[in-house]
Design a protein around this motif. Structure first.
Motif, PDB file in Angstrom:
ATOM      1  N   GLY A  77       0.372  -1.407   0.127  1.00  0.00           N
ATOM      2  CA  GLY A  77      -0.140   0.033   0.157  1.00  0.00           C
ATOM      3  C   GLY A  77       1.033   1.046  -0.486  1.00  0.00           C
ATOM      4  O   GLY A  77       0.105   2.217   0.066  1.00  0.00           O
ATOM      5  N   CYS A  78       2.480   1.525   0.197  1.00  0.00           N
ATOM      6  CA  CYS A  78       3.404   2.404   0.190  1.00  0.00           C
ATOM      7  C   CYS A  78       3.474   1.997  -1.518  1.00  0.00           C
ATOM      8  O   CYS A  78       3.834   1.899  -2.041  1.00  0.00           O
ATOM      9  N   PRO A  79       4.122   3.508  -1.475  1.00  0.00           N
ATOM     10  CA  PRO A  79       4.232   4.089  -3.059  1.00  0.00           C
ATOM     11  C   PRO A  79       5.767   2.887  -3.951  1.00  0.00           C
ATOM     12  O   PRO A  79       6.813   2.466  -2.614  1.00  0.00           O
ATOM     13  N   ILE A  80       5.196   2.524  -4.636  1.00  0.00           N
ATOM     14  CA  ILE A  80       6.521   2.041  -5.378  1.00  0.00           C
ATOM     15  C   ILE A  80       7.223   2.731  -6.386  1.00  0.00           C
ATOM     16  O   ILE A  80       6.554   2.918  -7.611  1.00  0.00           O
ATOM     17  N   GLY A  81       8.433   3.119  -5.195  1.00  0.00           N
ATOM     18  CA  GLY A  81       9.576   3.716  -6.839  1.00  0.00           C
ATOM     19  C   GLY A  81      10.512   2.223  -7.416  1.00  0.00           C
ATOM     20  O   GLY A  81      10.275   1.459  -6.900  1.00  0.00           O
ATOM     21  N   PHE A  82      10.175   2.908  -7.980  1.00  0.00           N
ATOM     22  CA  PHE A  82      11.121   1.726  -9.778  1.00  0.00           C
ATOM     23  C   PHE A  82      12.131   3.012 -11.048  1.00  0.00           C
ATOM     24  O   PHE A  82      11.854   3.588 -10.991  1.00  0.00           O
ATOM     25  N   PHE A  83      12.944   1.802 -10.872  1.00  0.00           N
ATOM     26  CA  PHE A  83      13.883   2.524 -12.247  1.00  0.00           C
ATOM     27  C   PHE A  83      14.262   2.007 -13.318  1.00  0.00           C
ATOM     28  O   PHE A  83      14.660  -0.020 -12.884  1.00  0.00           O
ATOM     29  N   VAL A  84      15.054   1.825 -14.058  1.00  0.00           N
ATOM     30  CA  VAL A  84      15.817   1.268 -15.070  1.00  0.00           C
ATOM     31  C   VAL A  84      17.160   1.440 -16.228  1.00  0.00           C
ATOM     32  O   VAL A  84      16.343   2.998 -16.170  1.00  0.00           O
ATOM     33  N   ARG A  85      18.256   1.709 -15.374  1.00  0.00           N
ATOM     34  CA  ARG A  85      18.613   2.250 -16.056  1.00  0.00           C
ATOM     35  C   ARG A  85      18.743   2.415 -17.553  1.00  0.00           C
ATOM     36  O   ARG A  85      18.965   1.657 -18.467  1.00  0.00           O
ATOM     37  N   ASN A  86      19.114   3.729 -18.261  1.00  0.00           N
ATOM     38  CA  ASN A  86      19.743   4.027 -19.293  1.00  0.00           C
ATOM     39  C   ASN A  86      21.417   3.472 -19.722  1.00  0.00           C
ATOM     40  O   ASN A  86      22.223   3.377 -19.093  1.00  0.00           O
ATOM     41  N   THR A  87      20.988   2.321 -20.848  1.00  0.00           N
ATOM     42  CA  THR A  87      22.740   1.805 -20.419  1.00  0.00           C
ATOM     43  C   THR A  87      23.301   1.279 -22.385  1.00  0.00           C
ATOM     44  O   THR A  87      24.784   2.179 -22.157  1.00  0.00           O
ATOM     45  N   ASN A  88      22.103   1.429 -22.911  1.00  0.00           N
ATOM     46  CA  ASN A  88      22.580   1.004 -24.066  1.00  0.00           C
ATOM     47  C   ASN A  88      23.024   2.789 -24.897  1.00  0.00           C
ATOM     48  O   ASN A  88      22.926   2.509 -26.491  1.00  0.00           O
ATOM     49  N   GLN A  89      23.014   3.466 -24.882  1.00  0.00           N
ATOM     50  CA  GLN A  89      23.335   5.301 -25.049  1.00  0.00           C
ATOM     51  C   GLN A  89      23.968   5.175 -25.868  1.00  0.00           C
ATOM     52  O   GLN A  89      25.494   5.055 -25.773  1.00  0.00           O
ATOM     53  N   HIS A  90      23.648   5.584 -27.103  1.00  0.00           N
ATOM     54  CA  HIS A  90      24.927   6.438 -28.436  1.00  0.00           C
ATOM     55  C   HIS A  90      25.001   7.390 -28.498  1.00  0.00           C
ATOM     56  O   HIS A  90      24.666   8.347 -28.803  1.00  0.00           O
ATOM     57  N   SER A  91      25.148   8.106 -26.916  1.00  0.00           N
ATOM     58  CA  SER A  91      24.476   9.955 -27.113  1.00  0.00           C
ATOM     59  C   SER A  91      25.789  11.530 -28.217  1.00  0.00           C
ATOM     60  O   SER A  91      24.836  11.639 -28.990  1.00  0.00           O
TER      61      SER A  91
END
Lengths: 360, 360, 360, 360
Positions: A77-91
């Protein structure tokens, strides 16, 4: 501002294409729900680039990490924080667009609005940020599944190739068996050919996704500004590249008369109220009527072309731009799970709000 | 729940077709604006029933009374309460629908959701409640006018009769010179004939309204869930009888390729950034780009037919219903000012929000 | 901006002291509740001026008119619009303050914020606008009554005269039997004398109202920003003339040690969890624990004095101001129903929200 | 639900004491602000455990990682995602509280509300989650600094030891030079002794933090429910262990008469409007008046005692609990930066909202 959607079940997102990560916070997840991590990752995988030859070759695992709100496998019932790293960036792929405005992209409007922009990969306007929506949608689906509500989207049309809006004779689960996500195998192949052809030209193409929500109880949505279809419409229109939304008969409904369009009420075998037809698309007066909710979402051709295009830059000089990097020639196959995610979130939110309409 | 729309400029509405009154509260009206009462009433009059032979004969003056927020002719920044009495009610016209569910109306869904409903004239689901939107829209227009922003909607299509989406060669102000609110006089006449014909049959017909917003500065709208077109779409979809929304190329955009759809940036005579075409409909990446904002709204044929229709009642008994009372055979002419009102409110709200994006 | 409070049960208000009317819209009233009009009016009467010699002699019937949302005596779930006409205005009483800023009033801040103000009777900053809160509070009480929840406020202190915070030995219903609304008759008389004395001096005096909510179930409120006491505090602090809020032991709790303050859990006769003491004031971790919710609200002495006071005007000239018109020497007696109203609304809102925490 | 605070500048938080991380999303950060990472980390360090012998010995670096919204050292106007890993968890310390309810903690209410709780370290109710507030507060301070607004909180009272509310003669910056964060060095030493004494007893003690906001322009806050002090009060009351909030004269103002409390308007040397006194605490009618904003926040003694306490468990059995782990005997020193953070966020939010009150 306003990177939050929902009233009870709320998603707040963050992230840019080539920043550190994309992610979000889900607030209002009902407590006590078993969190099936494999299912969530599988939903993300449906959106993932590099699935086939007709999607971008940017190849990232898109592995989601949850930071809170789940304890011993269940939502608290508490907020669910999440993330996905950006790994394959070709800036570096984007160095040539640092100072120019790509045609029909958000570069110019962001720059004018904020006075600054992260140009790499479109920054915040990249379709990569829909990852957060898929995570939240997967969680919503876990709840809806428990309630007997299913949400299924599929590619109905690519360019001029359409299977029509009637879905009753289709096995929608077949959509997941081909790269276009169209449940008609023969048409799926044609669509795939068309997309490849377009890609070969350095061009892009749009299409229509249809979504069907089954098992939805009567009573979701509200009379005035929060009509269920208005909320669904807003959710869909907020997806990148969407240009239109319609439900039930939609735009074609203008050709027929009222007598041809009304859904006549009748009783089913158990004596429950039902309708003979479902031209309303499962929503009447802004509130679900128990029939399948059916809507369509129009996607424009992706604006990024592997061709020269004229444009101007931040110094108001004319220039020429040719995209580099890895891009989708057609956004639909990967947009299907995003449409489902937004639909699932909207339905769950309204389901929870509906629990507060009367005192128990 | 949720009879409020907007973030800074907010409208909260109340009222039913045959209750005491319809009205609302406008919160966030900028202070110091001259309130042109005649203009506001004239906007209401555009929506008023009984304007012509093709609209309902319910005849009410719809005189708005303001209760607060205006002092010595100017807005004070405090909330503006207002209402319009319901005076010409023929509640008896609805006695026969007290216990039955009219096909394709909100009767069944309201009853199931709330366990109770005001059946008279559709209660809260009546189009009469759009009066409040017209009042708030008129106030928004007063501010936009000062900012050089104009909002113009018109009937583009009725049934199969369409003037097409290109409006550049039209004098849109002509829309107000005929009862259908179509700026093409010849087509307006055909449309009027069609509506009369449909009315004679006790039937109804739908159509499409197009809306053009000119003079809008660059930068309105936000990246993620509050894309300008998502907010406009939600506002439009919340209008009674609306089944679809599209902007720019919309659903037809799926037929062309990216190379045919991109809006090439160029410079105007003063060296300012502009686009050669406006297929984006004035919005890129969810943010206005300074070009005309153009969208279309699809209205279904009104569900109320002056004909027998099968249906069921609250006791789950089959029955037959034939509408009595005064009804519109086609909702479009009176919906034009409502579309404008919702558009004006949305644009003003985003204009004000945009003032808070940077510190001054 | 932001004349709305609440998440599910929401009140939006409008109106100024000497405008046409004060009123509001209640959105989210649960459907199917019997609307006891006499009770609602009686709640308004408790707030009404002219009740006794210690309140302002402005004498208005304050008769509320409902415009929507009630059908055949029951709430429909649709928004409830209402207003009370301003009838006994003596706007001329305020001519001398048109251009000056009354000390410790909102005149200066409103003028600077909005560039315009309705000076008559304080305009929007008048305590008269609490009428709308009392109407919404009365509706909330109708629902809470059905749920076995009672909300009782009373005058605990005026100036240095206090009955202390322990209420267990008091019959709180006695508060309504005297003009000060203090349940201790002897002290009530002293308080009344003090107020009369202060009034005779053209002066004013403040005090403390205590509120007790009984029968509240465990579980209302949320962990982070919507802690129940934070919502109650915000609601109370939004009432005119309030300078402080505390619950449970409040500010005095800083003198004792943890070992003296903790509420030890134990079991009642039925084996249910309860606490031996209630120093927490019925809320732990921001969530109600089933014990009485107890809080106090500090009101400053009214700023309007019937005496000469130095001040400045909008032209930045020094001047002298002496209030005319009819004013309360002590705001507490009439603030008691306002405190109850805000408490009732907050509790009902959280009750309804709590219904959406799990799926049913 | 509702782990979000703010209207334009919004913080959404997530995280539990012993989960993977705590963090949040800041939405509405003005664009173009230089992000001073060292300053942000230094603000976090002020809140960090293990700073001195009078705070908990849990020792974590609390290093914040930003995931988005900052590009080349400046805010982009896009949401800023961030988190801090939980690294120094001793989850085993909490094994003995898995099934019991600690007195005056949130264990019981969470369990009843959600049917499940993360018991480790208090889970979501832990003071550790205030980390996210400090990050957002630091960002808000970066903007306020640019606007010439400063926010300073300090320990005014611990137990019976108080330096009084008059701060004009104090150098508030000295608060950071001692472990109690009290700007009076002599009193700080006494307070520290008291806290050590209390700690030795396995007991805890509360106190009062005062906060002063200087340089705030006239006009922040709104008339009705969003009065500036109501928003500040709500923000403060949402901090763990807070039991009361007051501004200006607060609760003591009930003892004096109106004639002793009004702030007389006068003109300063430059002819600008000012007040002779500031008993209003910088806010009149809910809107800032340009004087220092001054408020106080009461904190209870921490509920966690290193002593035996009776209690009950989830099976409704009586038991005895003695806390293990690392705990603060007095929350105030580490709460000072949290008070500042919430104040800074509230002021910035209202500053930004105020930019939308008039059209520019």
């Amino acid at each position: 501002m306003s990177n939050t959607i929902g009233t009870i079940f709320k998603l707040t997102t963050f992230g840019e294409s080539h920043g550190n990560a994309v992610g979000g916070v889900i607030d209002g997840m009902p407590s006590g729900i078993e969190i099936d991590m494999e299912f969530i990752q599988s939903e993300l995988n449906r959106r993932r680039p590099g699935q086939s030859t007709i999607t971008t070759s940017r190849n990232e695992a898109d592995k989601v990490e949850f930071l809170s709100g789940v304890f011993e496998g269940k939502s608290t019932g508490c907020p669910i924080g999440f993330f996905v790293r950006n790994t394959n960036q070709h800036s570096n792929d984007y160095d040539n667009m640092r100072e120019l405005f790509r045609p029909s992209h958000a570069d110019y409007t962001y720059y004018e609005k904020y006075g600054i922009r992260d140009h790499r990969g479109g920054g915040r306007s990249s379709a990569r940020i829909t990852i957060s929506r898929c995570v939240a949608g997967a969680l919503a689906k876990l709840v809806l599944r428990q309630l007997g509500i299913s949400v299924t989207a599929y590619t109905m049309q690519v360019g001029h190739l359409s299977i029509g809006r009637d879905y009753k004779s289709l096995d929608l689960s077949l959509a997941e068996t081909n790269s276009v996500r169209c449940p008609d195998a023969a048409m799926a192949e044609k669509m795939e050919q068309l997309i490849k052809e377009v890609k070969r030209d350095g061009d892009t193409i749009g299409g229509i996704i249809q979504c069907v929500i089954s098992g939805c109880p009567v009573g979701l949505g509200s009379p005035e500004f929060d009509k269920l279809h208005a909320l669904l419409g807003r959710a869909m229109l907020s997806i990148n590249a969407v240009k239109g939304f319609e439900y039930g008969e939609g735009f074609e409904g203008v050709f027929a008369r009222g007598s041809e369009q009304n859904d006549i009420f009748t009783l089913d075998e158990e004596g429950r109220v039902t309708t003979k037809t479902n031209r309303s698309g499962g929503i009447q007066g802004g509130i679900s009527n128990g029939q399948d909710i059916v809507f369509r979402v129009a996607f424009k051709p992706v604006a990024t072309l592997l061709r020269n295009q004229e444009t101007v830059d931040i110094h108001h000089e004319k220039t020429v731009f040719k995209a580099q990097g890895r891009h989708d020639p057609c956004v639909l196959p990967r947009a299907v799970p995003v449409v489902e995610a937004m639909a699932a979130m909207t339905i769950l939110d309204e389901y929870l709000r509906n629990q507060a309409v009367k005192v128990k």
